[in-house]
Motif scaffolding. Structure first.
Motif, PDB file in Angstrom:
ATOM      1  N   GLU A 174       0.379  -1.549  -0.156  1.00  0.00           N
ATOM      2  CA  GLU A 174       0.179   0.264  -0.054  1.00  0.00           C
ATOM      3  C   GLU A 174       0.864   1.370   0.625  1.00  0.00           C
ATOM      4  OE1 GLU A 174      -3.640   1.979   3.160  1.00  0.00           O
ATOM      5  OE2 GLU A 174      -3.117   0.270   3.358  1.00  0.00           O
ATOM      6  N   ARG A 175       1.771   1.234   0.788  1.00  0.00           N
ATOM      7  CA  ARG A 175       3.285   2.898   0.852  1.00  0.00           C
ATOM      8  C   ARG A 175       3.648   2.519  -0.538  1.00  0.00           C
ATOM      9  NH1 ARG A 175       4.932   4.084   7.144  1.00  0.00           N
ATOM     10  NH2 ARG A 175       2.956   3.042   8.372  1.00  0.00           N
ATOM     11  N   ILE A 176       3.542   2.003  -1.104  1.00  0.00           N
ATOM     12  CA  ILE A 176       4.811   1.463  -2.162  1.00  0.00           C
ATOM     13  C   ILE A 176       3.407   1.813  -3.602  1.00  0.00           C
ATOM     14  CG2 ILE A 176       5.957   0.277  -4.124  1.00  0.00           C
ATOM     15  CD1 ILE A 176       7.171  -1.729  -2.014  1.00  0.00           C
ATOM     16  N   LEU A 177       2.187   1.251  -3.484  1.00  0.00           N
ATOM     17  CA  LEU A 177       1.861   2.132  -4.929  1.00  0.00           C
ATOM     18  C   LEU A 177       1.219   3.343  -4.526  1.00  0.00           C
ATOM     19  CD1 LEU A 177      -0.420  -1.519  -5.159  1.00  0.00           C
ATOM     20  CD2 LEU A 177       0.713  -0.665  -6.370  1.00  0.00           C
ATOM     21  N   GLY A 178       1.304   3.592  -3.398  1.00  0.00           N
ATOM     22  CA  GLY A 178       0.398   5.035  -2.537  1.00  0.00           C
ATOM     23  C   GLY A 178       1.634   6.191  -2.915  1.00  0.00           C
ATOM     24  N   GLY A 179       3.128   5.393  -3.348  1.00  0.00           N
ATOM     25  CA  GLY A 179       3.938   6.728  -3.938  1.00  0.00           C
ATOM     26  C   GLY A 179       5.025   7.081  -2.774  1.00  0.00           C
ATOM     27  N   GLU A 180       4.640   6.482  -1.396  1.00  0.00           N
ATOM     28  CA  GLU A 180       5.682   7.110  -0.247  1.00  0.00           C
ATOM     29  C   GLU A 180       6.963   6.417  -0.427  1.00  0.00           C
ATOM     30  OE1 GLU A 180       5.399   6.343   4.488  1.00  0.00           O
ATOM     31  OE2 GLU A 180       3.619   5.603   3.521  1.00  0.00           O
ATOM     32  N   PRO A 202       8.467   5.421  -3.336  1.00  0.00           N
ATOM     33  CA  PRO A 202       8.789   5.838  -4.886  1.00  0.00           C
ATOM     34  C   PRO A 202       9.871   4.821  -5.417  1.00  0.00           C
ATOM     35  CG  PRO A 202      10.023   7.156  -4.285  1.00  0.00           C
ATOM     36  CD  PRO A 202       9.111   6.673  -3.420  1.00  0.00           C
ATOM     37  N   VAL A 203       9.078   3.966  -6.989  1.00  0.00           N
ATOM     38  CA  VAL A 203      10.237   3.201  -7.838  1.00  0.00           C
ATOM     39  C   VAL A 203      11.869   4.160  -8.068  1.00  0.00           C
ATOM     40  CG1 VAL A 203      11.271   2.318  -9.816  1.00  0.00           C
ATOM     41  CG2 VAL A 203       8.575   2.565  -8.728  1.00  0.00           C
ATOM     42  N   VAL A 243       9.639  -6.832  -6.701  1.00  0.00           N
ATOM     43  CA  VAL A 243       9.214  -5.517  -6.016  1.00  0.00           C
ATOM     44  C   VAL A 243       9.899  -4.610  -5.250  1.00  0.00           C
ATOM     45  CG1 VAL A 243       7.987  -3.954  -4.281  1.00  0.00           C
ATOM     46  CG2 VAL A 243       6.610  -6.136  -5.828  1.00  0.00           C
ATOM     47  N   LEU A 244      11.360  -5.674  -4.309  1.00  0.00           N
ATOM     48  CA  LEU A 244      12.088  -4.648  -4.061  1.00  0.00           C
ATOM     49  C   LEU A 244      13.213  -5.271  -4.027  1.00  0.00           C
ATOM     50  CD1 LEU A 244      10.048  -4.631  -0.157  1.00  0.00           C
ATOM     51  CD2 LEU A 244      10.565  -2.649  -1.830  1.00  0.00           C
ATOM     52  N   TYR A 264      15.720  -1.133  -1.705  1.00  0.00           N
ATOM     53  CA  TYR A 264      14.780   0.052  -2.558  1.00  0.00           C
ATOM     54  C   TYR A 264      13.338  -0.564  -3.337  1.00  0.00           C
ATOM     55  CZ  TYR A 264      19.369   2.369  -2.250  1.00  0.00           C
ATOM     56  OH  TYR A 264      19.857   3.212  -1.324  1.00  0.00           O
ATOM     57  N   VAL A 265      13.435   0.472  -3.789  1.00  0.00           N
ATOM     58  CA  VAL A 265      12.274  -0.144  -4.576  1.00  0.00           C
ATOM     59  C   VAL A 265      12.110  -0.213  -5.824  1.00  0.00           C
ATOM     60  CG1 VAL A 265       9.557   0.469  -4.941  1.00  0.00           C
ATOM     61  CG2 VAL A 265      10.077   0.640  -2.744  1.00  0.00           C
ATOM     62  N   VAL A 266      11.776  -1.405  -6.827  1.00  0.00           N
ATOM     63  CA  VAL A 266      12.326  -1.825  -8.305  1.00  0.00           C
ATOM     64  C   VAL A 266      11.023  -1.629  -9.018  1.00  0.00           C
ATOM     65  CG1 VAL A 266      14.487  -2.299  -7.296  1.00  0.00           C
ATOM     66  CG2 VAL A 266      12.497  -3.927  -7.812  1.00  0.00           C
TER      67      VAL A 266
END
Length: 227
Positions: free
Chosen positions: A26-32, A34-35, A68-69, A78-80
């Motif tokens: 949820e935090r990744i998709l919400g942009g908190e 970012p990639v 995803v990470l 990191y978010v990839v």
């Protein structure tokens, strides 16, 4: 009468891990997060999510496995990607499977065009016109990389005009494969014989003709000879 709070059993470990994975997503998709960005450290996640170290560790490991990470030694995690399917598709994308990629594109894009002709809005048509104009300008400019991106953007606009959320998500997961097939077909230069006119596709969608839109979408995605 409800049982005392201290007698209520804690949720099973697997349930806690799944909840934690969902919170991280949820935090990744919400942009908190970012990639390309680094997520908080393990102790910070423990404090923020209110779960134990092992639960956080397992949840992060699951998202690393999903693509995803990415854990980088001595640097952090990191978010990839925001899409768990995209890394899977990318790993399977090899030169000897391009015929399969084209077949998958055809399955998605033909149906997307048919639905777009039935469901397109005024805003969708404006987006299609803009994407088509950008594609044509990129072709005239002669830059292969720019043309590949604008071509992909046009196809994505067609899928968006279909107004099917699941189709859009699945199509996004093959974005790298889509660009690879276009880049492979273009080669090192934009030669006139490789040009494919997409204006008829856009016009079929504008006319609300699903049959013609499907034909136009599939015409340039025929399997290679002998496939």
């Amino acid at each position: 009468m409800p049982p005392p709070v201290d007698s209520v059993a804690a949720p099973p470990r697997g349930h806690r891990v799944r909840q934690t994975i969902a919170q991280l997503r949820e935090r990744i998709l919400g942009g908190e997060w970012p990639v390309g960005g680094r997520i908080p450290t393990e102790p910070q996640l423990v404090a923020a999510l209110g779960v134990g170290r092992n639960t956080v560790r397992e949840a992060v490991r699951a998202l690393v496995h999903a693509g995803v990470l990415e854990c980088r030694q001595g640097s952090g995690t990191y978010v990839v990607s925001t899409d768990e399917l995209a890394p899977v598709v990318a790993r399977r994308l090899t030169a000897d499977r391009m015929a399969e990629v084209i077949e998958v594109r055809r399955a998605f894009e033909v149906e997307a065009a048919r639905l777009a002709a039935l469901r397109r809005t005024t805003e969708d048509l404006a987006a299609l016109d803009g994407a088509l104009a950008a594609r044509e300008a990129a072709w005239r400019g002669g830059r292969v990389d720019e043309f590949v991106e604008t071509d992909a953007a046009l196809h994505t606009a067609v899928v968006a005009a279909a107004h099917n959320g699941m189709l859009a998500e699945l199509y996004a997961s093959v974005g790298t494969a889509l660009r690879s097939t276009v880049a492979q077909s273009m080669g090192d230069a934009l030669e006139p014989e490789r040009y494919v006119d997409h204006s008829r596709l856009v016009e079929a969608i504008r006319a609300g003709d699903p049959g013609r839109a499907a034909i136009e979408a599939g015409a340039f995605l025929e399997p290679p000879p002998g496939a």
